[in-house]
Design a protein around this motif. Structure first.
Motif, PDB file in Angstrom:
ATOM      1  N   THR A  63       0.848  -1.197   0.000  1.00 50.84           N
ATOM      2  CA  THR A  63       0.000   0.000   0.000  1.00 50.84           C
ATOM      3  C   THR A  63       0.880   1.242   0.000  1.00 50.84           C
ATOM      4  N   VAL A  64       0.242   2.399   0.046  1.00 47.29           N
ATOM      5  CA  VAL A  64       0.976   3.661   0.140  1.00 47.29           C
ATOM      6  C   VAL A  64       1.873   3.673   1.374  1.00 47.29           C
ATOM      7  N   HIS A  65       1.418   3.057   2.456  1.00 42.27           N
ATOM      8  CA  HIS A  65       2.219   3.002   3.688  1.00 42.27           C
ATOM      9  C   HIS A  65       3.552   2.311   3.427  1.00 42.27           C
ATOM     10  N   GLU A  66       3.541   1.198   2.689  1.00 46.27           N
ATOM     11  CA  GLU A  66       4.780   0.478   2.395  1.00 46.27           C
ATOM     12  C   GLU A  66       5.665   1.275   1.440  1.00 46.27           C
ATOM     13  N   TRP A  67       5.064   1.970   0.481  1.00 41.15           N
ATOM     14  CA  TRP A  67       5.882   2.829  -0.382  1.00 41.15           C
ATOM     15  C   TRP A  67       6.663   3.838   0.450  1.00 41.15           C
ATOM     16  N   CYS A  68       5.988   4.434   1.413  1.00 44.21           N
ATOM     17  CA  CYS A  68       6.655   5.423   2.267  1.00 44.21           C
ATOM     18  C   CYS A  68       7.746   4.773   3.112  1.00 44.21           C
ATOM     19  N   ASN A 209      -2.440   8.775   1.707  1.00 42.97           N
ATOM     20  CA  ASN A 209      -3.369   7.793   1.138  1.00 42.97           C
ATOM     21  C   ASN A 209      -4.609   8.501   0.591  1.00 42.97           C
ATOM     22  N   VAL A 210      -4.386   9.224  -0.495  1.00 42.04           N
ATOM     23  CA  VAL A 210      -5.433  10.029  -1.129  1.00 42.04           C
ATOM     24  C   VAL A 210      -6.448   9.107  -1.815  1.00 42.04           C
ATOM     25  N   PRO A 211      -7.742   9.396  -1.732  1.00 44.61           N
ATOM     26  CA  PRO A 211      -8.745   8.569  -2.433  1.00 44.61           C
ATOM     27  C   PRO A 211      -8.624   8.708  -3.954  1.00 44.61           C
ATOM     28  N   ILE A 212      -8.156   7.646  -4.593  1.00 41.70           N
ATOM     29  CA  ILE A 212      -7.948   7.628  -6.039  1.00 41.70           C
ATOM     30  C   ILE A 212      -8.581   6.353  -6.597  1.00 41.70           C
ATOM     31  N   GLY A 213      -9.190   6.453  -7.766  1.00 44.98           N
ATOM     32  CA  GLY A 213      -9.803   5.293  -8.383  1.00 44.98           C
ATOM     33  C   GLY A 213      -9.308   5.079  -9.797  1.00 44.98           C
ATOM     34  N   VAL A 214      -9.435   3.850 -10.279  1.00 44.30           N
ATOM     35  CA  VAL A 214      -9.114   3.507 -11.670  1.00 44.30           C
ATOM     36  C   VAL A 214     -10.359   2.878 -12.282  1.00 44.30           C
ATOM     37  N   LEU A 230     -18.709   8.578  -7.245  1.00 43.74           N
ATOM     38  CA  LEU A 230     -18.180   9.865  -7.688  1.00 43.74           C
ATOM     39  C   LEU A 230     -18.633  10.972  -6.730  1.00 43.74           C
ATOM     40  N   THR A 231     -18.114  10.908  -5.530  1.00 41.35           N
ATOM     41  CA  THR A 231     -18.421  11.911  -4.517  1.00 41.35           C
ATOM     42  C   THR A 231     -17.264  12.875  -4.387  1.00 41.35           C
ATOM     43  N   GLU A 232     -17.450  13.894  -3.568  1.00 38.60           N
ATOM     44  CA  GLU A 232     -16.383  14.874  -3.357  1.00 38.60           C
ATOM     45  C   GLU A 232     -15.171  14.262  -2.656  1.00 38.60           C
ATOM     46  N   LYS A 233     -15.329  13.062  -2.086  1.00 38.49           N
ATOM     47  CA  LYS A 233     -14.198  12.408  -1.419  1.00 38.49           C
ATOM     48  C   LYS A 233     -13.201  11.832  -2.417  1.00 38.49           C
ATOM     49  N   LEU A 234     -13.662  11.494  -3.611  1.00 40.47           N
ATOM     50  CA  LEU A 234     -12.782  10.915  -4.617  1.00 40.47           C
ATOM     51  C   LEU A 234     -11.990  12.034  -5.289  1.00 40.47           C
ATOM     52  N   LEU A 310      -0.498  10.893  -9.388  1.00 49.42           N
ATOM     53  CA  LEU A 310      -1.609  11.544  -8.699  1.00 49.42           C
ATOM     54  C   LEU A 310      -1.386  11.542  -7.182  1.00 49.42           C
ATOM     55  N   TYR A 311      -0.985  10.392  -6.642  1.00 57.49           N
ATOM     56  CA  TYR A 311      -0.671  10.335  -5.208  1.00 57.49           C
ATOM     57  C   TYR A 311       0.377  11.390  -4.856  1.00 57.49           C
ATOM     58  N   TYR A 312       1.412  11.468  -5.665  1.00 55.82           N
ATOM     59  CA  TYR A 312       2.524  12.384  -5.400  1.00 55.82           C
ATOM     60  C   TYR A 312       2.082  13.841  -5.434  1.00 55.82           C
ATOM     61  N   LEU A 313       1.370  14.232  -6.482  1.00 57.14           N
ATOM     62  CA  LEU A 313       0.988  15.634  -6.636  1.00 57.14           C
ATOM     63  C   LEU A 313      -0.023  16.061  -5.578  1.00 57.14           C
ATOM     64  N   PHE A 314      -0.986  15.194  -5.261  1.00 57.21           N
ATOM     65  CA  PHE A 314      -1.920  15.524  -4.185  1.00 57.21           C
ATOM     66  C   PHE A 314      -1.202  15.628  -2.845  1.00 57.21           C
ATOM     67  N   SER A 315      -0.235  14.748  -2.612  1.00 56.06           N
ATOM     68  CA  SER A 315       0.491  14.758  -1.344  1.00 56.06           C
ATOM     69  C   SER A 315       1.378  15.988  -1.204  1.00 56.06           C
ATOM     70  N   LYS A 316       1.737  16.608  -2.322  1.00 54.31           N
ATOM     71  CA  LYS A 316       2.517  17.852  -2.273  1.00 54.31           C
ATOM     72  C   LYS A 316       1.664  19.044  -1.856  1.00 54.31           C
TER      73      LYS A 316
END
Length: 339
Positions: A63-68, A209-214, A230-234, A310-316
């Protein structure tokens, strides 16, 4: 003086042992497997040190946690070693390689991801060559970026995709040439190797851990089924379209969903289902609606790279317009900029 390489063992097939429920990583056992490989003590090999991550994981559970955690392990040892070899399961290796390429800002040392399709404990394991060659590549210091070595080819990490579930050449790079090929000699493709984009010391940009979908479109897809997610959380969606960015729009069902996502501030990045080629939104009428709704072109990025970016840019902490801008720009060699 010999180069010093850090081997980060995260889990995956290469170090798995047979158990009652099948192959699984077993803490504390991998060092013994390395000790059984005489080539690793050859005078021609660099000095190396093993760091075993805790817990060890099948890469399906990364997961994102392991990437970090992997990024932090590299950052903590960055000045102690000349390069890094990350041993990782194959299923999500391309995602991790993409993520690390963005997270490790100002990287100017080799970080090579590798693993195997057959465990090291098995007679025909491909892990021996993958590990030995990755160590040599990391020690030579020619490719100072995040790369992925497997089955005789060194690929740019954020250009790689897993293309075979059981072949020993498990990865390919459909839209970018190999950085090196390993035969009798290791031959580097100097024209494909980028100069390190270094503006200072290494910085680790940890991901949130930003909410991202494929979402992958297919013939007969019922778009209304996706309305509830497709809510404001995504915050981000990677849309895998047909061809150069084409989408079906049965009864006008898709565009209202895209417009709803856009109104919520969701970043919609369009990638192609085709392994080769690039997305060109607006070239065909069937993609003009995406362009009108504010979608971003992923150009020739892989889905793995688009998700990690997307994870990277949102996390910035960037705002939506800034993220949309940078999604279409080349940051780490992950895409071919539009002319």
């Amino acid at each position: 003086m010999k180069k010093r390489i850090c081997i980060l063992y995260t889990g995956g097939t290469i170090g798995m042992m047979p158990g009652e429920q099948g192959y699984a990583p077993k803490p504390g056992c991998f060092a013994g497997g390395l000790a059984a490989i005489p080539e690793l003590t050859s005078p021609d090999m660099p000095d190396w040190e093993l760091v075993e991550m805790d817990p060890l994981l099948d890469s399906s559970n990364i997961t994102v946690h392991e990437w970090c955690a992997i990024g932090q392990a590299i950052a903590d040892r960055y000045h102690q070693f000349d390069g890094f070899v990350v041993l990782h399961g194959t299923d999500t290796m391309a995602y991790t390689a993409s993520a690390l390429s963005f997270m490790l800002e100002n990287l100017d040392k080799p970080v090579v991801l590798t693993g195997s399709q057959i465990p090291l404990c098995q007679l025909r394991s491909d892990g021996r060559d993958n590990l030995i060659t990755s160590l040599l590549i990391a020690a030579e210091g020619v490719v100072n970026e995040v790369s992925l070595y497997f089955g005789g080819q060194l690929l740019r990490g954020n250009r790689a995709v897993k293309s075979s579930a059981d072949g020993l050449q498990a990865f390919s790079s459909p839209n970018y040439p190999p950085l090196a090929t390993a035969g009798v000699d290791i031959r580097y493709n100097k024209s494909a190797i980028g100069a390190p984009r270094v503006n200072g010391p290494l910085q680790l940009a940890k991901l949130e851990n930003v909410p991202i979908g494929v979402l992958k479109v297919f013939p007969g897809i019922q778009f209304e089924l996706f309305d509830s997610i497709l809510t404001e959380k995504l915050q981000g969606i990677v849309l895998e379209t047909f061809g150069a960015g084409n989408i079906p729009d049965y009864d006008g069902a898709l565009l209202p969903l895209i417009q709803k996502a856009f109104a919520h501030g969701t970043i919609l990045t369009v990638c192609s289902q085709c392994p080769q080629g690039a997305v060109h939104i607006g070239t065909y009428a069937t993609s003009s609606g995406l362009k009108a709704a504010g979608a971003v072109s992923g150009l020739d990025m892989t889905t793995e790279a688009a998700v990690a970016k997307l994870y990277y840019l949102f996390s910035k902490g960037y705002d939506r317009d800034t993220i949309k801008h940078w999604m279409e720009q080349d940051l780490r060699g992950e895409l071919t900029s539009a002319r």
